[in-house]
Design a protein around this motif. Structure first.
Motif, short mmCIF file in Angstrom:
data_model
loop_
_atom_site.label_atom_id
_atom_site.label_comp_id
_atom_site.label_asym_id
_atom_site.label_seq_id
_atom_site.Cartn_x
_atom_site.Cartn_y
_atom_site.Cartn_z
N ILE A 90 0.83 -1.21 0.00
CA ILE A 90 0.00 0.00 0.00
C ILE A 90 0.87 1.26 0.00
O ILE A 90 0.58 2.21 -0.72
CB ILE A 90 -0.98 -0.01 1.20
CG1 ILE A 90 -1.99 -1.16 1.02
CG2 ILE A 90 -1.69 1.32 1.34
CD1 ILE A 90 -2.87 -1.40 2.23
N THR A 91 1.94 1.23 0.79
CA THR A 91 2.84 2.38 0.81
C THR A 91 3.39 2.63 -0.59
O THR A 91 3.41 3.77 -1.07
CB THR A 91 4.00 2.17 1.81
OG1 THR A 91 3.46 1.91 3.10
CG2 THR A 91 4.91 3.39 1.87
N GLY A 92 3.82 1.57 -1.26
CA GLY A 92 4.33 1.70 -2.62
C GLY A 92 3.28 2.26 -3.57
O GLY A 92 3.59 3.09 -4.43
N GLU A 96 3.03 6.62 -5.50
CA GLU A 96 2.86 7.02 -6.90
C GLU A 96 2.16 8.39 -7.00
O GLU A 96 2.18 9.02 -8.04
CB GLU A 96 2.03 5.98 -7.68
CG GLU A 96 2.68 4.60 -7.73
CD GLU A 96 3.97 4.59 -8.54
OE1 GLU A 96 4.03 5.27 -9.58
OE2 GLU A 96 4.92 3.92 -8.10
N MET A 97 1.57 8.83 -5.90
CA MET A 97 0.85 10.11 -5.88
C MET A 97 1.85 11.27 -5.80
O MET A 97 3.03 11.08 -5.52
CB MET A 97 -0.09 10.16 -4.66
CG MET A 97 -1.16 9.11 -4.65
SD MET A 97 -2.00 8.96 -3.06
CE MET A 97 -2.49 10.61 -2.73
N LEU A 102 0.65 13.44 -0.72
CA LEU A 102 1.19 12.55 0.31
C LEU A 102 1.37 13.29 1.63
O LEU A 102 1.10 12.73 2.70
CB LEU A 102 2.53 11.96 -0.16
CG LEU A 102 2.43 10.99 -1.34
CD1 LEU A 102 3.81 10.65 -1.86
CD2 LEU A 102 1.68 9.74 -0.95
N LEU A 103 1.83 14.53 1.57
CA LEU A 103 2.00 15.31 2.80
C LEU A 103 0.65 15.54 3.47
O LEU A 103 0.55 15.51 4.69
CB LEU A 103 2.68 16.65 2.48
CG LEU A 103 4.15 16.53 2.04
CD1 LEU A 103 4.68 17.87 1.59
CD2 LEU A 103 5.01 15.95 3.15
N HIS A 104 -0.39 15.72 2.65
CA HIS A 104 -1.74 15.87 3.21
C HIS A 104 -2.15 14.58 3.93
O HIS A 104 -2.75 14.63 5.01
CB HIS A 104 -2.73 16.21 2.09
CG HIS A 104 -4.17 16.21 2.55
ND1 HIS A 104 -4.65 17.13 3.45
CD2 HIS A 104 -5.20 15.38 2.26
CE1 HIS A 104 -5.93 16.87 3.68
NE2 HIS A 104 -6.29 15.81 2.97
N ALA A 114 -8.99 6.81 4.02
CA ALA A 114 -9.74 6.70 2.76
C ALA A 114 -8.85 6.16 1.65
O ALA A 114 -9.28 5.31 0.86
CB ALA A 114 -10.30 8.06 2.37
N LYS A 115 -7.60 6.63 1.59
CA LYS A 115 -6.68 6.15 0.55
C LYS A 115 -6.31 4.68 0.78
O LYS A 115 -6.14 3.92 -0.17
CB LYS A 115 -5.41 7.01 0.51
CG LYS A 115 -5.60 8.32 -0.18
CD LYS A 115 -5.88 8.13 -1.66
CE LYS A 115 -6.11 9.45 -2.35
NZ LYS A 115 -6.56 9.29 -3.73
N ILE A 116 -6.17 4.28 2.04
CA ILE A 116 -5.88 2.87 2.33
C ILE A 116 -7.04 2.01 1.86
O ILE A 116 -6.84 0.96 1.23
CB ILE A 116 -5.59 2.67 3.84
CG1 ILE A 116 -4.27 3.34 4.22
CG2 ILE A 116 -5.56 1.19 4.20
CD1 ILE A 116 -3.98 3.34 5.72
N SER A 117 -8.28 2.45 2.14
CA SER A 117 -9.46 1.70 1.68
C SER A 117 -9.49 1.61 0.16
O SER A 117 -9.78 0.54 -0.40
CB SER A 117 -10.73 2.37 2.18
OG SER A 117 -10.77 2.35 3.58
#
Length: 131
Positions: A90-92, A96-97, A102-104, A114-117
């Protein structure tokens, strides 16, 4: 009788004189441990980097590759708390963003969740497609 072979005969020789121009003359002794000593700096650097604030100045002075690495080192532990088995994957995916996004995510646990989901849905869809 003479154990080492040269016992009494060595007494007449002058003492060894060390050259003061040698590289390690007078300096601190080199670190002991060979490979163990080589592994120490990265592990010593790891924990403090996670505790330090990720400042815009630190990011600006780093190359794009280093920036992703710095952000990834902070994202991974956050993702690992909810998805320990897939944290690396998931980190990888998230790396890509854009860095600003990513800082947000680092600042907003809700946005990160939400991004993990979203990443889990993509992984599920990919696994279903490959079956």
């Amino acid at each position: 009788r003479g154990g080492m072979g040269g016992g009494p005969g060595m007494a007449g020789q002058p003492p060894i004189k060390f050259n003061q121009q040698a590289r390690n003359a007078g300096g601190p002794p080199p670190p002991q441990g060979g490979p163990g000593g080589m592994q120490q700096p990265p592990s010593a650097q790891g924990p403090p980097a996670s505790n330090e604030q990720l400042t815009p100045a630190a990011l600006a002075s780093a190359s794009p590759e280093q920036q992703k690495n710095m952000i990834g080192e902070r994202l991974y532990p956050l993702i690992h708390t909810t998805q320990p088995e897939l944290a690396g994957k998931i980190t990888g995916m998230l790396l890509e963003m854009d860095n600003s996004e990513l800082l947000h995510l680092l600042e907003s646990p809700e946005a990160l969740g939400a991004k993990i989901s979203e990443a889990l849905q993509v992984l599920d869809a990919h696994q279903a497609q490959n079956k």
